[in-house]
Scaffold this motif. Sequence first.
Motif, mmCIF file in Angstrom:
data_model
loop_
_atom_site.group_PDB
_atom_site.id
_atom_site.type_symbol
_atom_site.label_atom_id
_atom_site.label_comp_id
_atom_site.label_asym_id
_atom_site.label_seq_id
_atom_site.Cartn_x
_atom_site.Cartn_y
_atom_site.Cartn_z
ATOM 1 N N GLU A 80 74.132 67.385 52.290
ATOM 2 C CA GLU A 80 73.036 68.199 51.781
ATOM 3 C C GLU A 80 73.256 69.662 52.140
ATOM 4 O O GLU A 80 73.777 69.973 53.213
ATOM 5 C CB GLU A 80 71.682 67.753 52.347
ATOM 6 C CG GLU A 80 71.219 66.375 51.925
ATOM 7 C CD GLU A 80 70.835 66.304 50.458
ATOM 8 O OE1 GLU A 80 70.634 67.378 49.852
ATOM 9 O OE2 GLU A 80 70.763 65.184 49.917
ATOM 10 N N TYR A 82 70.685 72.827 52.370
ATOM 11 C CA TYR A 82 69.242 73.057 52.354
ATOM 12 C C TYR A 82 68.842 74.481 51.966
ATOM 13 O O TYR A 82 67.673 74.729 51.665
ATOM 14 C CB TYR A 82 68.651 72.738 53.723
ATOM 15 C CG TYR A 82 68.830 71.295 54.124
ATOM 16 C CD1 TYR A 82 68.305 70.261 53.356
ATOM 17 C CD2 TYR A 82 69.526 70.959 55.282
ATOM 18 C CE1 TYR A 82 68.469 68.932 53.729
ATOM 19 C CE2 TYR A 82 69.698 69.644 55.663
ATOM 20 C CZ TYR A 82 69.169 68.636 54.878
ATOM 21 O OH TYR A 82 69.341 67.321 55.242
ATOM 22 N N ILE A 94 68.028 74.047 60.536
ATOM 23 C CA ILE A 94 69.059 73.245 59.900
ATOM 24 C C ILE A 94 69.243 73.734 58.466
ATOM 25 O O ILE A 94 68.297 73.783 57.683
ATOM 26 C CB ILE A 94 68.685 71.751 59.910
ATOM 27 C CG1 ILE A 94 68.569 71.236 61.348
ATOM 28 C CG2 ILE A 94 69.723 70.929 59.148
ATOM 29 C CD1 ILE A 94 68.100 69.802 61.450
ATOM 30 N N LYS A 97 73.710 69.516 55.999
ATOM 31 C CA LYS A 97 73.863 68.212 56.649
ATOM 32 C C LYS A 97 75.198 67.599 56.245
ATOM 33 O O LYS A 97 75.533 67.510 55.065
ATOM 34 C CB LYS A 97 72.720 67.281 56.243
ATOM 35 C CG LYS A 97 72.782 65.900 56.871
ATOM 36 C CD LYS A 97 72.576 65.975 58.374
ATOM 37 C CE LYS A 97 72.549 64.569 58.984
ATOM 38 N NZ LYS A 97 72.402 64.620 60.450
ATOM 39 N N ASP A 100 76.737 61.625 58.548
ATOM 40 C CA ASP A 100 76.787 61.298 59.977
ATOM 41 C C ASP A 100 76.923 59.809 60.262
ATOM 42 O O ASP A 100 76.752 59.369 61.402
ATOM 43 C CB ASP A 100 75.535 61.825 60.668
ATOM 44 C CG ASP A 100 74.259 61.171 60.135
ATOM 45 O OD1 ASP A 100 74.356 60.383 59.176
ATOM 46 O OD2 ASP A 100 73.177 61.456 60.677
ATOM 47 N N SER A 162 76.423 67.298 63.244
ATOM 48 C CA SER A 162 76.470 66.982 61.815
ATOM 49 C C SER A 162 75.320 67.653 61.071
ATOM 50 O O SER A 162 75.350 67.758 59.841
ATOM 51 C CB SER A 162 76.438 65.464 61.596
ATOM 52 O OG SER A 162 75.202 64.919 62.016
ATOM 53 N N SER A 163 74.308 68.079 61.816
ATOM 54 C CA SER A 163 73.242 68.919 61.259
ATOM 55 C C SER A 163 73.598 70.367 61.572
ATOM 56 O O SER A 163 73.549 70.791 62.734
ATOM 57 C CB SER A 163 71.883 68.566 61.869
ATOM 58 O OG SER A 163 71.525 67.244 61.543
ATOM 59 N N ARG A 165 73.253 74.234 61.918
ATOM 60 C CA ARG A 165 72.117 75.122 62.187
ATOM 61 C C ARG A 165 72.544 76.589 62.097
ATOM 62 O O ARG A 165 73.692 76.923 62.389
ATOM 63 C CB ARG A 165 71.526 74.837 63.572
ATOM 64 C CG ARG A 165 71.022 73.407 63.725
ATOM 65 C CD ARG A 165 70.544 73.124 65.146
ATOM 66 N NE ARG A 165 70.119 71.741 65.296
ATOM 67 C CZ ARG A 165 68.886 71.313 65.043
ATOM 68 N NH1 ARG A 165 67.953 72.175 64.660
ATOM 69 N NH2 ARG A 165 68.577 70.033 65.207
#
Length: 356
Positions: A80, A82, A94, A97, A100, A162-163, A165
Amino acid sequence: MKLITTTLSAILFACLMIIMQACSSNNGQSNVSTENTVLIPVEAGQVNRGDISAFYANTATLEAEQEATVVSKVRGIIKELYVEEGDNVQAGQIIAKIDDEQYQLEVNNAKATLDRLQNNLSRSKELFDRNLVSAEAYQNAKFEYESQKATFELSVLNLENSSVRSPIKGTISERFVKKGNMIGTDQQLYRVTDFSRLKAVLHVPEHEMSKIRNNQRAELRADAIPNELFVGYVERISPVVDSQSGTFRATVYIDETRNMLRPGMFSRVRIVYDTRQNSRLIPRSAIISEDLNKSVFVVRDSLVFKRSIQTGYTNGQSVEVIDGLEDNEIVVTIGQGSLQDSTKVNIINSALLIGN
């Protein structure tokens, strides 16, 4: 005898008539000359009091004080995205993505192994306390547990990474990837830029070093935003001079960007290094420069008189007069080329109409 007297009388009368006609002719020519006196049209300005500043001017490209390139700390497929270019983000938000699933399995596996080794360590400690196992066996069990604990924490960190930021607060200025791309460690995803505080780095000639100081006022104009003035200050000055260019770096910060300035804009910067208050000022167009001498035409009773002056600072359309003029005197600003001392003029700008 009577004839002679009559003849003389006639001659005297004729002479008198000639003299009277000559006088009459001269008076007429004088009146015509007076009526035909030419008034030279000029524009004029007044000597006023005001503040004037001296400044150093240069050009620079604006840069962001805070700008960060967001990179991936783990490898994987982008699941993703965002945010897009132009979106505002907060520090720690975040913004992307990465798939994960693998990292979640690694966490579960590491946690199970950690739990098993923790039980082994507990049993080894009980046996060691009862002197049923050697110290070496107990230390080995403890080492295996600590090693697995680090492995577990690393797997948790990879899962968290994996997120993706944002490291700073700002605006997404560039996106480098698309959803579904396979990315590696340290690969660029976004560029985040904080527009709230910009800087301009000036390369100033070394002979100006004694004039530039920290916290001096700076005025900035951007070619892309005409008629807008932005105010900043000198934040820092390099203590060394570049031996090749003969310049030193002066960094100017602009805090009040009013959400109009952007990094990369071409700007014109002026650093104000001195201000003289309550100085005599005249319009710049009034000055006549001849070699190293400067003069103006002063208007008095509709007549002009050339006067030498000594000038100081020049700022825009105003010039400081140190000597040669008094307050409220009128000086010619347009039309000096047709003038000489005692020329009669007609001031045509309505703000300064005086008797002609």
